[in-house]
Design a protein around this motif. Structure first.
Motif, PDB file in Angstrom:
ATOM      1  N   ASP A 155       0.821  -1.044   0.013  1.00  0.00           N
ATOM      2  CA  ASP A 155      -0.045  -0.008  -0.064  1.00  0.00           C
ATOM      3  C   ASP A 155       0.860   1.477   0.040  1.00  0.00           C
ATOM      4  O   ASP A 155       0.434   2.179  -0.509  1.00  0.00           O
ATOM      5  CB  ASP A 155      -0.948   0.062   1.342  1.00  0.00           C
ATOM      6  CG  ASP A 155      -0.296  -0.393   2.643  1.00  0.00           C
ATOM      7  OD1 ASP A 155       0.085   0.788   3.408  1.00  0.00           O
ATOM      8  OD2 ASP A 155       0.124  -1.476   2.813  1.00  0.00           O
ATOM      9  N   MET A 156       1.987   1.430   0.659  1.00  0.00           N
ATOM     10  CA  MET A 156       2.878   2.255   0.664  1.00  0.00           C
ATOM     11  C   MET A 156       3.352   2.469  -0.765  1.00  0.00           C
ATOM     12  O   MET A 156       3.570   3.889  -1.201  1.00  0.00           O
ATOM     13  CB  MET A 156       4.040   2.222   1.621  1.00  0.00           C
ATOM     14  CG  MET A 156       3.683   2.425   3.134  1.00  0.00           C
ATOM     15  SD  MET A 156       5.197   1.996   4.134  1.00  0.00           S
ATOM     16  CE  MET A 156       6.023   3.443   3.878  1.00  0.00           C
ATOM     17  N   MET A 157       3.751   1.538  -1.428  1.00  0.00           N
ATOM     18  CA  MET A 157       4.475   1.603  -2.670  1.00  0.00           C
ATOM     19  C   MET A 157       3.628   2.276  -3.660  1.00  0.00           C
ATOM     20  O   MET A 157       3.925   3.051  -4.564  1.00  0.00           O
ATOM     21  CB  MET A 157       4.855   0.144  -2.972  1.00  0.00           C
ATOM     22  CG  MET A 157       5.979  -0.477  -2.254  1.00  0.00           C
ATOM     23  SD  MET A 157       7.555   0.414  -2.613  1.00  0.00           S
ATOM     24  CE  MET A 157       8.522  -0.413  -1.244  1.00  0.00           C
ATOM     25  N   VAL A 158       2.204   1.977  -3.386  1.00  0.00           N
ATOM     26  CA  VAL A 158       1.188   2.664  -4.399  1.00  0.00           C
ATOM     27  C   VAL A 158       1.305   3.860  -4.291  1.00  0.00           C
ATOM     28  O   VAL A 158       1.108   4.873  -5.328  1.00  0.00           O
ATOM     29  CB  VAL A 158      -0.169   2.121  -3.925  1.00  0.00           C
ATOM     30  CG1 VAL A 158      -1.324   3.077  -4.703  1.00  0.00           C
ATOM     31  CG2 VAL A 158      -0.442   0.786  -4.302  1.00  0.00           C
ATOM     32  N   LEU A 159       1.598   4.660  -3.054  1.00  0.00           N
ATOM     33  CA  LEU A 159       1.446   6.083  -3.006  1.00  0.00           C
ATOM     34  C   LEU A 159       3.306   6.760  -3.236  1.00  0.00           C
ATOM     35  O   LEU A 159       3.300   7.891  -3.824  1.00  0.00           O
ATOM     36  CB  LEU A 159       1.429   6.612  -1.587  1.00  0.00           C
ATOM     37  CG  LEU A 159      -0.060   6.069  -1.049  1.00  0.00           C
ATOM     38  CD1 LEU A 159       0.104   6.231   0.821  1.00  0.00           C
ATOM     39  CD2 LEU A 159      -0.792   7.273  -1.684  1.00  0.00           C
ATOM     40  N   SER A 210       0.918   5.619   5.586  1.00  0.00           N
ATOM     41  CA  SER A 210       1.566   4.472   6.177  1.00  0.00           C
ATOM     42  C   SER A 210       0.785   3.162   6.211  1.00  0.00           C
ATOM     43  O   SER A 210      -0.547   3.384   5.955  1.00  0.00           O
ATOM     44  CB  SER A 210       1.981   4.588   7.617  1.00  0.00           C
ATOM     45  OG  SER A 210       0.564   4.549   8.380  1.00  0.00           O
ATOM     46  N   PRO A 211       1.216   1.934   6.538  1.00  0.00           N
ATOM     47  CA  PRO A 211       0.197   0.830   6.376  1.00  0.00           C
ATOM     48  C   PRO A 211      -0.735   0.821   7.635  1.00  0.00           C
ATOM     49  O   PRO A 211      -2.035   0.487   7.524  1.00  0.00           O
ATOM     50  CB  PRO A 211       1.341  -0.292   6.698  1.00  0.00           C
ATOM     51  CG  PRO A 211       2.529   0.103   7.207  1.00  0.00           C
ATOM     52  CD  PRO A 211       2.685   1.558   6.449  1.00  0.00           C
ATOM     53  N   GLY A 212      -0.151   1.572   8.689  1.00  0.00           N
ATOM     54  CA  GLY A 212      -1.375   1.732   9.671  1.00  0.00           C
ATOM     55  C   GLY A 212      -2.623   2.601   9.331  1.00  0.00           C
ATOM     56  O   GLY A 212      -3.780   2.249   9.814  1.00  0.00           O
ATOM     57  N   GLU A 213      -2.096   3.533   8.267  1.00  0.00           N
ATOM     58  CA  GLU A 213      -3.409   4.523   7.885  1.00  0.00           C
ATOM     59  C   GLU A 213      -4.276   3.694   6.980  1.00  0.00           C
ATOM     60  O   GLU A 213      -5.329   3.711   7.010  1.00  0.00           O
ATOM     61  CB  GLU A 213      -2.827   5.763   7.264  1.00  0.00           C
ATOM     62  CG  GLU A 213      -4.195   6.492   6.849  1.00  0.00           C
ATOM     63  CD  GLU A 213      -3.439   7.882   6.101  1.00  0.00           C
ATOM     64  OE1 GLU A 213      -4.350   8.669   5.639  1.00  0.00           O
ATOM     65  OE2 GLU A 213      -2.266   7.760   5.419  1.00  0.00           O
ATOM     66  N   TRP A 370      -2.413  -4.603  -4.811  1.00  0.00           N
ATOM     67  CA  TRP A 370      -2.016  -3.236  -5.403  1.00  0.00           C
ATOM     68  C   TRP A 370      -3.297  -2.449  -5.872  1.00  0.00           C
ATOM     69  O   TRP A 370      -3.583  -1.650  -5.656  1.00  0.00           O
ATOM     70  CB  TRP A 370      -1.117  -3.472  -6.715  1.00  0.00           C
ATOM     71  CG  TRP A 370      -0.487  -2.286  -7.294  1.00  0.00           C
ATOM     72  CD1 TRP A 370      -1.054  -1.420  -8.413  1.00  0.00           C
ATOM     73  CD2 TRP A 370       0.595  -1.571  -6.979  1.00  0.00           C
ATOM     74  NE1 TRP A 370      -0.564  -0.449  -8.556  1.00  0.00           N
ATOM     75  CE2 TRP A 370       0.702  -0.621  -7.732  1.00  0.00           C
ATOM     76  CE3 TRP A 370       1.727  -1.758  -6.057  1.00  0.00           C
ATOM     77  CZ2 TRP A 370       1.886   0.485  -7.743  1.00  0.00           C
ATOM     78  CZ3 TRP A 370       2.888  -0.779  -5.887  1.00  0.00           C
ATOM     79  CH2 TRP A 370       3.051   0.210  -6.761  1.00  0.00           C
ATOM     80  N   LYS A 371      -4.140  -3.320  -6.472  1.00  0.00           N
ATOM     81  CA  LYS A 371      -5.454  -2.757  -6.949  1.00  0.00           C
ATOM     82  C   LYS A 371      -6.313  -2.404  -5.786  1.00  0.00           C
ATOM     83  O   LYS A 371      -7.028  -1.275  -5.737  1.00  0.00           O
ATOM     84  CB  LYS A 371      -6.204  -3.872  -7.712  1.00  0.00           C
ATOM     85  CG  LYS A 371      -5.712  -4.017  -9.048  1.00  0.00           C
ATOM     86  CD  LYS A 371      -6.406  -4.974  -9.787  1.00  0.00           C
ATOM     87  CE  LYS A 371      -5.882  -5.320 -11.352  1.00  0.00           C
ATOM     88  NZ  LYS A 371      -6.640  -6.061 -11.904  1.00  0.00           N
ATOM     89  N   ASN A 372      -6.319  -3.063  -4.730  1.00  0.00           N
ATOM     90  CA  ASN A 372      -7.039  -2.786  -3.614  1.00  0.00           C
ATOM     91  C   ASN A 372      -6.469  -1.547  -2.744  1.00  0.00           C
ATOM     92  O   ASN A 372      -7.514  -0.444  -2.425  1.00  0.00           O
ATOM     93  CB  ASN A 372      -7.056  -3.805  -2.487  1.00  0.00           C
ATOM     94  CG  ASN A 372      -7.824  -4.883  -2.681  1.00  0.00           C
ATOM     95  OD1 ASN A 372      -8.822  -4.891  -3.650  1.00  0.00           O
ATOM     96  ND2 ASN A 372      -7.582  -6.119  -2.155  1.00  0.00           N
ATOM     97  N   ALA A 373      -5.345  -1.214  -2.605  1.00  0.00           N
ATOM     98  CA  ALA A 373      -4.647  -0.166  -2.129  1.00  0.00           C
ATOM     99  C   ALA A 373      -4.900   0.884  -3.077  1.00  0.00           C
ATOM    100  O   ALA A 373      -5.169   2.318  -2.872  1.00  0.00           O
ATOM    101  CB  ALA A 373      -3.076  -0.333  -1.827  1.00  0.00           C
ATOM    102  N   SER A 374      -4.861   0.801  -4.392  1.00  0.00           N
ATOM    103  CA  SER A 374      -4.819   2.001  -5.314  1.00  0.00           C
ATOM    104  C   SER A 374      -6.486   2.440  -5.358  1.00  0.00           C
ATOM    105  O   SER A 374      -6.809   3.824  -5.235  1.00  0.00           O
ATOM    106  CB  SER A 374      -4.558   1.326  -6.727  1.00  0.00           C
ATOM    107  OG  SER A 374      -3.313   1.132  -6.900  1.00  0.00           O
ATOM    108  N   THR A 386      -4.135   5.521 -11.262  1.00  0.00           N
ATOM    109  CA  THR A 386      -3.670   4.274 -10.748  1.00  0.00           C
ATOM    110  C   THR A 386      -2.441   3.785 -11.689  1.00  0.00           C
ATOM    111  O   THR A 386      -2.643   3.702 -12.942  1.00  0.00           O
ATOM    112  CB  THR A 386      -4.717   3.116 -10.726  1.00  0.00           C
ATOM    113  OG1 THR A 386      -5.547   3.399  -9.778  1.00  0.00           O
ATOM    114  CG2 THR A 386      -4.123   1.799 -10.162  1.00  0.00           C
ATOM    115  N   ILE A 387      -1.379   3.324 -11.135  1.00  0.00           N
ATOM    116  CA  ILE A 387      -0.145   2.805 -11.905  1.00  0.00           C
ATOM    117  C   ILE A 387      -0.476   1.370 -11.847  1.00  0.00           C
ATOM    118  O   ILE A 387      -0.755   0.825 -11.005  1.00  0.00           O
ATOM    119  CB  ILE A 387       0.988   3.471 -11.279  1.00  0.00           C
ATOM    120  CG1 ILE A 387       1.300   4.783 -11.282  1.00  0.00           C
ATOM    121  CG2 ILE A 387       2.432   2.506 -11.936  1.00  0.00           C
ATOM    122  CD1 ILE A 387       2.401   5.302 -10.807  1.00  0.00           C
TER     123      ILE A 387
END
Length: 409
Positions: A155-159, A210-213, A370-374, A386-387
Motif C-alpha cells: 500500500d505504501m508503494m502505491v503512494l 503508512s500501512p497503519g493508515e 496493489w489494486k485494493n490499495a490503489s 492508478t499505476i
C-alpha cells in the motif's frame, strides 16, 4: 392514459444499469470487507516437496502463471546509474523499526556490513542495513541513490511509485515479499470506544501514508464509514503517533504498530488495542524495492539479495535467539522483546513469494493487493491515477530461484 409499450432498448438500458451497479457493489465488498481472503496458496505437492514451506493452502488451488516477461513491461532505464557504489560492493538496505526484518538481520549476521554474512559468503557482496523509520527520509535517500533498497508495504508503494517513476533510474523494482503483518499493526483506543463504529467523530492520530493508515481506512470502509467520519491528525512516524497519544488526552485513538502498539496500554489507564492485523487475513504485505538502475547494472547482486534473505528465513527458524540479539542491538531493545514480536509477522518463503508474485489466479496476490490499495487511495484523493502493478514488479529473480529449486529436485 393507455399503458405505453415497453421498448426493447429501455429494457437493455435498465439491465445494463443494474448489472453495473451489481459489479460496483461486488468490487467494493471485496475491497472493503473486514477480513479479506488474503491467504498464501502454494501448490503444496509441487513446492513443498522441493524444500520450501507454506501454510494455509486452499485445497484445489490453481496455479496460473503470468505469461509476460517483466522486462517487456517495466519502464526502460535511461542514463548511467546514479547511486552510491564502490569496489567494496556494499548494498545499503533500508529498513524500519519492525520485527519483520529479522530474516535480513539473520542472513547478514547483524545490521552492519560484514564478510561473515550469507550475502558475502555465497554471493560476493556485503549488506549494510540502514535504519530509517521516517518513510519520507527513506524515499528521499532512495531517490538520491544514497540507499539501494526502499522498505515499505504494498500500500505504501502505491503512494511512493508516482514520484519515483519520474526518473527511470530511481523507478522502484519490487522483487520480494518479506512477510505478512499478522498482529503487528493496530489501533489503540481509550475508553469507552468498543468498536470501529464508535470511532465516528473521534480524533485519531496516525502516521500519514503508512500501512497503519491504510489499515484504519480499510476498517472504516468495511464498517460503512467514510474517512471524513473521523478527525485525523497526522504524524510522520508510528513512534510520533504513539507519543502524541500519550501526551494528549484529547486524542481518542492511535494507529501504530509493534513494538509501540503494545507499550501504549501499559502507560495509559483504560487504553486497549481495539483491532490489529491478527483480526484480518493477509492484508498488509511487507516488501522492498530496488532501484531500477541498480537492478539493470547488477542483476546478479539483486538475485543474491533475494536468495540470501530466503536463507535468512531458514536460519531464523533454526536459531532465532542470535538474530533477535542483533536486532535488539540495532533497535535499542531487549532480545526477549524482539522474540515476543515474532508472532506479529508471518515470514513469506519462496513458495509463498511464488504465489504472491507469479500466480495470476491467486486471490491474495500482489496484483490484487496493489489494486485494493490503489482504489482506496484514489477514493481518498491521495493519487490521481492508478499505476499498473506491472510497472513496478520484477519477478524474474523469483522465477529463476524457483527453476533452480526444481532442477535441484
Amino acid at each position: 392514459m393507455p399503458d405505453q409499450p415497453v421498448r426493447p432498448g429501455s429494457l437493455i438500458k435498465v439491465f445494463s444499469l443494474l448489472l453495473a451497479a451489481a459489479l460496483v457493489a461486488s468490487a467494493i465488498y471485496l475491497i472493503m470487507k473486514k477480513t479479506p481472503v488474503y491467504k498464501p496458496a502454494p501448490e503444496v505437492d509441487e513446492l513443498k516437496s522441493k524444500g520450501t514451506e507454506s501454510e494455509n493452502v486452499p485445497i484445489g488451488s490453481v496455479f496460473k502463471p503470468y505469461e509476460y516477461n517483466p522486462a517487456e513491461r517495466l519502464p526502460a532505464v535511461d542514463g548511467a546509474g546514479n547511486y552510491r557504489w564502490d569496489h567494496e560492493k556494499i548494498v545499503r538496505f533500508s529498513y524500519n523499526l519492525w520485527p519483520g526484518w529479522l530474516p535480513v538481520i539473520a542472513a547478514n549476521r547483524g545490521a552492519r556490513a560484514t564478510r561473515d554474512s550469507v550475502f558475502y559468503g555465497k554471493y560476493g557482496f556485503q549488506v549494510e542495513m540502514v535504519l530509517m523509520d521516517d518513510p519520507i527520509a527513506a524515499l528521499d535517500a532512495f531517490a538520491d541513490g544514497e540507499i539501494h533498497t526502499l522498505w515499505g508495504t504494498v500500500d505504501m508503494m502505491v503512494l511512493l511509485a508516482p514520484r519515483l517513476l519520474k526518473d527511470s533510474r530511481s523507478a522502484p523494482r519490487i522483487v520480494q515479499q518479506i512477510n505478512w503483518s499478522s498482529g503487528g499493526h493496530g489501533i489503540v483506543v481509550r475508553r469507552p470506544i468498543k468498536s470501529i463504529v464508535d470511532l465516528k467523530n473521534k480524533t485519531i492520530v496516525a502516521p500519514r501514508d503508512s500501512p497503519g493508515e491504510y489499515y484504519l481506512m480499510t476498517l472504516l470502509l468495511s464498517a460503512g464509514m467514510r474517512p471524513s467520519d473521523v478527525k485525523l491528525e497526522y504524524t510522520t512516524t508510528a513512534f510520533e503517533a504513539a507519543a502524541a497519544f500519550l501526551m494528549d488526552r484529547k486524542i481518542d485513538a492511535c494507529v501504530s504498530w509493534a513494538p509501540d502498539m503494545y507499550r501504549i496500554p501499559r502507560k495509559v489507564s483504560g487504553a486497549r488495542i481495539l483491532s490489529s492485523t491478527k483480526d484480518t487475513d493477509r492484508l498488509i504485505a511487507d516488501v522492498y524495492a530496488v532501484r531500477a538502475d541498480f537492478v539493470r547494472d547488477h542483476p546478479d547482486i539483486a538475485k543474491g539479495l533475494v536468495a540470501g534473505i530466503f536463507e535468512g528465513m531458514e536460519l531464523l527458524k533454526q536459531n532465532p535467539e542470535l538474530p533477535a540479539k542483533w536486532m535488539a542491538d540495532a533497535f535499542g531493545m531487549k532480545p526477549d522483546e524482539i522474540l515476543a514480536l515474532r508472532s506479529d509477522v508471518h515470514p513469506t518463503d519462496l513458495a509463498e513469494n511464488v504465489q504472491f508474485f507469479l500466480n495470476s489466479s491467486h486471490p491474495a496476490n500482489l496484483e490484487q493487493a496493489w489494486k485494493n490499495a490503489s482504489n482506496i487511495y484514489r477514493r481518498m484523493g491521495r493519487i490521481r491515477a492508478t499505476i499498473s502493478f506491472d510497472q513496478v514488479v520484477d519477478f524474474r529473480f523469483l522465477q529463476q530461484l524457483q527453476q533452480e529449486v526444481t532442477l535441484d529436485h
